[in-house]
Scaffold this motif. Structure first.
Motif, short mmCIF file in Angstrom:
data_model
loop_
_atom_site.label_atom_id
_atom_site.label_comp_id
_atom_site.label_asym_id
_atom_site.label_seq_id
_atom_site.Cartn_x
_atom_site.Cartn_y
_atom_site.Cartn_z
N LEU A 49 0.83 -1.20 0.00
CA LEU A 49 0.00 0.00 0.00
C LEU A 49 0.87 1.25 0.00
N GLY A 50 1.96 1.20 0.75
CA GLY A 50 2.86 2.36 0.82
C GLY A 50 3.46 2.70 -0.53
N PHE A 51 3.94 1.68 -1.25
CA PHE A 51 4.52 1.91 -2.57
C PHE A 51 3.45 2.37 -3.57
N SER A 52 2.26 1.80 -3.47
CA SER A 52 1.17 2.19 -4.37
C SER A 52 0.80 3.66 -4.19
N PHE A 55 3.72 6.03 -5.51
CA PHE A 55 3.82 6.22 -6.96
C PHE A 55 2.57 6.87 -7.53
N THR A 56 1.42 6.68 -6.88
CA THR A 56 0.22 7.41 -7.29
C THR A 56 0.42 8.90 -7.07
N LEU A 57 0.97 9.23 -5.92
CA LEU A 57 1.23 10.63 -5.59
C LEU A 57 2.25 11.24 -6.55
N LEU A 104 -3.52 8.47 1.35
CA LEU A 104 -3.48 7.52 2.46
C LEU A 104 -4.87 7.35 3.07
N MET A 105 -5.55 8.47 3.33
CA MET A 105 -6.90 8.40 3.91
C MET A 105 -7.88 7.75 2.95
N LEU A 118 -13.86 12.04 7.78
CA LEU A 118 -12.43 12.30 7.90
C LEU A 118 -11.80 12.41 6.52
N LEU A 119 -12.28 11.60 5.59
CA LEU A 119 -11.77 11.67 4.22
C LEU A 119 -12.03 13.04 3.60
#
Length: 246
Positions: A49-52, A55-57, A104-105, A118-119
């Motif tokens: 999830l962190g890598f996804s 790279f999306t960002l 992330l959210m 929150l989103l």
């Protein structure tokens, strides 16, 4: 093969397009394997999830930066950003922070780990930054078109007018889609809507792809690639001196 051998003649803008394509490819691979693992185990991989998200960002930020540099005429109308360089860097840093938190959210919301309220809190800064960017893009594009019109650069002018039409079509299509999604969500018939809710996000990815392909076609490399470079424009206008590189 001939175009490959002429890679040294590529404009900086065309190199930026290649970079965005590379990031898009890596992002797709990351999300594929992250989703595949989630479907098999039912658990979210923090590393995947962190890598996804990363790279999306990076892809979203670089795509926005690409369009901004394009409409500002970088490497085509001007060799540097001048006083706007600091503004571009500042915007990029702020968007990386706000966009990273939102991505992330958003991922946690899809996994039902955070509430929609929150989103929304994290979505507001991103929406504001996008509004600033769209306004910036509009005024920069109009300024570039005026400069090219005044200097009689007809070929470059036709390219920018074509891109202006594409951005205008993008804006109209995006507005229509937003109205459609808003009206559809107001019904709140989730029992019948859940199967098609994936299209809400997928539509934006398709729209992004269309704009990126349009940029690739309009500013595609050619045998006489350098005639679209800033150096050719400066020679035609008999301007002396040189600006700093970006």
């Amino acid at each position: 093969r001939e175009r490959f051998l002429r890679w040294k003649d590529l404009l900086p803008l065309q190199s930026c397009i290649t970079g965005v394509l590379a990031l898009s490819l890596v992002e797709s691979f990351c999300w594929y394997f992250e989703t595949k693992g989630y479907n098999e185990t039912g658990e979210i991989s923090k590393v995947g999830l962190g890598f996804s998200i990363l790279f999306t960002l990076l892809r979203k930020t670089s795509a926005r930066l690409l369009i901004l540099l394009l409409v500002m005429g970088y490497s085509v109308v001007k060799s540097s950003l001048g006083n706007q360089k600091k503004q571009v860097i500042l915007y990029t840093i702020v968007y990386l922070i706000a966009g990273g938190l939102f991505e992330l959210m958003n991922s946690l919301h899809r996994a039902h780990e955070v509430s929609v309220y929150l989103l929304v809190v994290f979505a507001l800064p991103v929406a504001l930054l996008d509004a600033v960017l769209y306004t910036w893009i509009f005024y920069s594009l109009m300024s570039t078109i005026r400069d090219l019109t005044g200097k009689g650069q007809d070929e470059k002018l036709s390219m920018y007018k074509m891109f202006a039409g594409i951005l205008g079509s993008y804006a109209v299509t995006a507005l229509v889609w937003l109205v459609y999604v808003t009206l559809r969500n107001s019904v709140r018939d989730y029992d019948h809507q859940w199967a098609s809710m994936w299209t809400y996000d997928a539509f934006w990815e398709v729209l992004y792809l269309v704009v990126l392909v349009a940029i690739m076609v309009i500013w595609r490399p050619s045998a006489d690639n350098q005639k679209f470079a800033y150096t050719e424009l400066s020679q035609l206008d008999n301007q002396g001196g040189s600006d700093d590189d970006l």
